[in-house]
Design a protein around this motif. Structure first.
Motif, PDB file in Angstrom:
ATOM      1  N   SER A 142     -66.173  34.313  78.031  1.00  0.00           N
ATOM      2  CA  SER A 142     -65.941  34.705  79.533  1.00  0.00           C
ATOM      3  C   SER A 142     -65.758  33.688  80.473  1.00  0.00           C
ATOM      4  O   SER A 142     -65.105  33.779  81.489  1.00  0.00           O
ATOM      5  N   TYR A 143     -66.410  32.549  80.030  1.00  0.00           N
ATOM      6  CA  TYR A 143     -66.359  31.225  80.744  1.00  0.00           C
ATOM      7  C   TYR A 143     -65.749  30.193  79.986  1.00  0.00           C
ATOM      8  O   TYR A 143     -66.539  29.337  79.715  1.00  0.00           O
ATOM      9  N   PRO A 144     -64.649  30.220  79.764  1.00  0.00           N
ATOM     10  CA  PRO A 144     -63.885  29.277  78.910  1.00  0.00           C
ATOM     11  C   PRO A 144     -64.010  27.810  79.503  1.00  0.00           C
ATOM     12  O   PRO A 144     -64.071  27.532  80.707  1.00  0.00           O
ATOM     13  N   GLY A 145     -64.388  26.988  78.563  1.00  0.00           N
ATOM     14  CA  GLY A 145     -64.552  25.430  79.048  1.00  0.00           C
ATOM     15  C   GLY A 145     -66.178  24.976  79.526  1.00  0.00           C
ATOM     16  O   GLY A 145     -66.234  24.060  80.099  1.00  0.00           O
ATOM     17  N   GLU A 146     -66.869  25.986  79.769  1.00  0.00           N
ATOM     18  CA  GLU A 146     -68.390  26.005  80.341  1.00  0.00           C
ATOM     19  C   GLU A 146     -69.091  25.964  79.321  1.00  0.00           C
ATOM     20  O   GLU A 146     -69.010  26.797  78.587  1.00  0.00           O
ATOM     21  N   GLN A 147     -70.334  25.114  79.470  1.00  0.00           N
ATOM     22  CA  GLN A 147     -71.391  25.208  78.526  1.00  0.00           C
ATOM     23  C   GLN A 147     -72.836  25.260  79.132  1.00  0.00           C
ATOM     24  O   GLN A 147     -72.887  24.755  80.411  1.00  0.00           O
ATOM     25  N   PHE A 148     -73.676  25.927  78.668  1.00  0.00           N
ATOM     26  CA  PHE A 148     -74.848  26.377  79.068  1.00  0.00           C
ATOM     27  C   PHE A 148     -75.917  25.777  78.246  1.00  0.00           C
ATOM     28  O   PHE A 148     -76.174  26.108  77.042  1.00  0.00           O
ATOM     29  N   PRO A 149     -76.631  24.840  78.791  1.00  0.00           N
ATOM     30  CA  PRO A 149     -77.823  24.075  77.858  1.00  0.00           C
ATOM     31  C   PRO A 149     -79.220  24.869  77.802  1.00  0.00           C
ATOM     32  O   PRO A 149     -79.564  25.783  78.776  1.00  0.00           O
ATOM     33  N   GLY A 150     -79.558  24.874  76.485  1.00  0.00           N
ATOM     34  CA  GLY A 150     -80.913  25.485  76.364  1.00  0.00           C
ATOM     35  C   GLY A 150     -81.483  24.712  75.176  1.00  0.00           C
ATOM     36  O   GLY A 150     -81.302  23.495  74.813  1.00  0.00           O
ATOM     37  N   LYS A 151     -82.533  25.136  74.619  1.00  0.00           N
ATOM     38  CA  LYS A 151     -83.248  24.584  73.720  1.00  0.00           C
ATOM     39  C   LYS A 151     -84.012  25.627  72.500  1.00  0.00           C
ATOM     40  O   LYS A 151     -84.340  26.925  73.101  1.00  0.00           O
ATOM     41  N   ILE A 152     -84.022  25.419  71.215  1.00  0.00           N
ATOM     42  CA  ILE A 152     -84.569  26.307  70.681  1.00  0.00           C
ATOM     43  C   ILE A 152     -86.026  26.254  70.621  1.00  0.00           C
ATOM     44  O   ILE A 152     -86.915  25.271  70.257  1.00  0.00           O
ATOM     45  N   SER A 153     -86.651  27.431  71.116  1.00  0.00           N
ATOM     46  CA  SER A 153     -88.196  27.409  71.247  1.00  0.00           C
ATOM     47  C   SER A 153     -88.934  28.045  70.075  1.00  0.00           C
ATOM     48  O   SER A 153     -90.050  27.729  69.789  1.00  0.00           O
ATOM     49  N   SER A 154     -88.293  28.676  69.091  1.00  0.00           N
ATOM     50  CA  SER A 154     -88.903  29.224  68.126  1.00  0.00           C
ATOM     51  C   SER A 154     -88.098  29.556  66.790  1.00  0.00           C
ATOM     52  O   SER A 154     -86.827  29.897  67.136  1.00  0.00           O
ATOM     53  N   LEU A 155     -88.537  29.607  65.659  1.00  0.00           N
ATOM     54  CA  LEU A 155     -87.724  29.726  64.433  1.00  0.00           C
ATOM     55  C   LEU A 155     -88.675  30.712  63.516  1.00  0.00           C
ATOM     56  O   LEU A 155     -89.434  30.201  63.162  1.00  0.00           O
ATOM     57  N   SER A 156     -88.178  31.688  63.300  1.00  0.00           N
ATOM     58  CA  SER A 156     -88.885  32.743  62.419  1.00  0.00           C
ATOM     59  C   SER A 156     -89.119  32.149  61.169  1.00  0.00           C
ATOM     60  O   SER A 156     -88.208  31.150  60.626  1.00  0.00           O
ATOM     61  N   GLN A 157     -90.132  32.660  60.369  1.00  0.00           N
ATOM     62  CA  GLN A 157     -90.393  32.113  58.939  1.00  0.00           C
ATOM     63  C   GLN A 157     -90.096  33.079  57.945  1.00  0.00           C
ATOM     64  O   GLN A 157     -90.339  32.808  56.839  1.00  0.00           O
ATOM     65  N   VAL A 158     -89.620  34.223  58.463  1.00  0.00           N
ATOM     66  CA  VAL A 158     -89.347  35.405  57.434  1.00  0.00           C
ATOM     67  C   VAL A 158     -87.706  35.835  57.545  1.00  0.00           C
ATOM     68  O   VAL A 158     -87.555  35.948  58.567  1.00  0.00           O
ATOM     69  N   PHE A 159     -87.033  35.815  56.536  1.00  0.00           N
ATOM     70  CA  PHE A 159     -85.591  36.219  56.990  1.00  0.00           C
ATOM     71  C   PHE A 159     -85.654  37.638  57.032  1.00  0.00           C
ATOM     72  O   PHE A 159     -86.230  38.556  56.540  1.00  0.00           O
ATOM     73  N   ASP A 160     -84.828  37.929  58.026  1.00  0.00           N
ATOM     74  CA  ASP A 160     -84.321  39.415  58.407  1.00  0.00           C
ATOM     75  C   ASP A 160     -83.748  40.260  57.314  1.00  0.00           C
ATOM     76  O   ASP A 160     -82.827  39.823  56.593  1.00  0.00           O
ATOM     77  N   PRO A 161     -84.324  41.393  56.906  1.00  0.00           N
ATOM     78  CA  PRO A 161     -83.816  41.993  55.539  1.00  0.00           C
ATOM     79  C   PRO A 161     -82.268  42.517  55.629  1.00  0.00           C
ATOM     80  O   PRO A 161     -81.489  42.492  54.747  1.00  0.00           O
ATOM     81  N   GLU A 162     -82.018  42.634  57.036  1.00  0.00           N
ATOM     82  CA  GLU A 162     -80.770  43.189  57.097  1.00  0.00           C
ATOM     83  C   GLU A 162     -79.449  42.098  57.331  1.00  0.00           C
ATOM     84  O   GLU A 162     -78.361  41.945  56.846  1.00  0.00           O
ATOM     85  N   ASP A 163     -79.802  41.337  58.336  1.00  0.00           N
ATOM     86  CA  ASP A 163     -78.817  39.867  58.409  1.00  0.00           C
ATOM     87  C   ASP A 163     -78.999  38.792  57.420  1.00  0.00           C
ATOM     88  O   ASP A 163     -78.215  37.934  57.436  1.00  0.00           O
ATOM     89  N   LYS A 164     -80.124  38.726  56.490  1.00  0.00           N
ATOM     90  CA  LYS A 164     -80.279  37.844  55.645  1.00  0.00           C
ATOM     91  C   LYS A 164     -80.272  36.507  56.402  1.00  0.00           C
ATOM     92  O   LYS A 164     -79.770  35.600  55.690  1.00  0.00           O
ATOM     93  N   ALA A 165     -80.909  36.423  57.290  1.00  0.00           N
ATOM     94  CA  ALA A 165     -81.200  35.148  58.071  1.00  0.00           C
ATOM     95  C   ALA A 165     -82.412  35.201  58.763  1.00  0.00           C
ATOM     96  O   ALA A 165     -83.129  36.031  59.079  1.00  0.00           O
ATOM     97  N   LEU A 166     -82.845  33.529  59.259  1.00  0.00           N
ATOM     98  CA  LEU A 166     -83.896  33.544  60.098  1.00  0.00           C
ATOM     99  C   LEU A 166     -83.354  33.908  61.437  1.00  0.00           C
ATOM    100  O   LEU A 166     -82.275  33.436  61.700  1.00  0.00           O
TER     101      LEU A 166
END
Length: 265
Positions: A142-166
């Motif tokens: 929706s906003y080509p060429g624009e970036q929004f800054p953020g930060k990873i605040s947390s990362l799960s320690q258990v894989f999601d059974p559906e997405d197979k990802a943290l």
């Protein structure tokens, strides 16, 4: 949202009755105080009259509290439910004329969008490149060429059974409310390295038995495989911390076949 309830209507009726009863016992208490001062009433009878006032006040207060939980009364059993916070309605589970009860799903979900959470899938192949505290940059179609800054605040320690990802949660400010609930975005992570790394095409990297390898071509076209440690990748390029020197030739075609043959020797 306006709701109509026979139970709330009954509470309103009780409220009127209790207000009347409170006025009666208050008047009786004033009379008892005057009679006590004149010596016509015992202290016990005075305290009993005072106790009746306090009891009537408690009953009235409870009824008012029960009614206030349901919203602002508009009379005849109709109440206007007021949102408890400012924000935007992001889900709605009722419509005009719907029947609601305490067991129903919430009628509305309200959220403030000045600060948003973005949930990203981190797959096993990328797990070594992602950690809490990393800077992230979010972009949307929706906003080509624009970036929004953020930060990873947390990362799960258990894989999601559906997405197979943290699940990585990125918290970011959204002062202009450009990022909306359920919007799909592209996330790029930024990592700073203290020294230069060797870059190879990502297709040259082989993942086998929880370890990364590459196949290197020697000066006489003899082949060998090396164990390497990826430290990042971007746009089809993987950066390695060790295992190869600059200007060495890396095999990017039939490398899996060559690796299997070398490993079997």
């Amino acid at each position: 949202m306006d709701i109509r309830s026979t139970e709330l209507s009954a509470l309103e009726s009780d409220l009127i009755t209790q207000e009347t009863e409170l006025k009666i016992v208050q008047r009786e208490w004033k009379t008892a105080q005057s009679m006590y001062q004149d010596g016509l009433l015992s202290e016990r009878e005075l305290l009993e009259a005072e106790g009746q006032v306090k009891q009537a006040e408690a009953v009235l207060a409870k009824t008012k509290a029960d009614i206030s939980v349901s919203g602002v009364s508009k009379g005849r059993g109709t109440f206007s439910v007021i949102a408890p916070m400012d924000g935007y309605i992001i889900t709605k589970s009722v419509s005009a004329g719907s029947t609601v009860s305490a067991e129903n799903e919430p009628a509305f979900t309200i959220a403030g969008l000045e600060s948003v959470w973005i949930i990203a899938n981190v797959y096993a192949s990328n797990l070594s490149f992602v950690r809490e505290g990393m800077d992230a940059f979010v972009s949307a179609l929706s906003y080509p060429g624009e970036q929004f800054p953020g930060k990873i605040s947390s990362l799960s320690q258990v894989f999601d059974p559906e997405d197979k990802a943290l699940k990585a949660r990125i918290v970011m400010d959204n002062p202009q409310l450009k990022l909306k609930p359920e919007m799909s975005v592209v996330i790029r992570l930024k990592e700073e390295y203290p020294s230069k790394k060797v870059a190879v095409p990502s297709e040259a990297v082989i993942f086998d038995n929880d370890t990364y390898f590459i196949v290197v071509a020697g000066s006489d076209d003899d082949f060998s495989f090396r164990r390497v440690t990826p430290v990042g990748h971007h746009a089809g390029t993987t950066f390695l911390a060790n295992g190869i020197q600059a200007r060495e030739r890396v095999v990017v075609k039939n490398q899996l076949l060559i690796y299997s043959e070398l490993k079997g020797k």
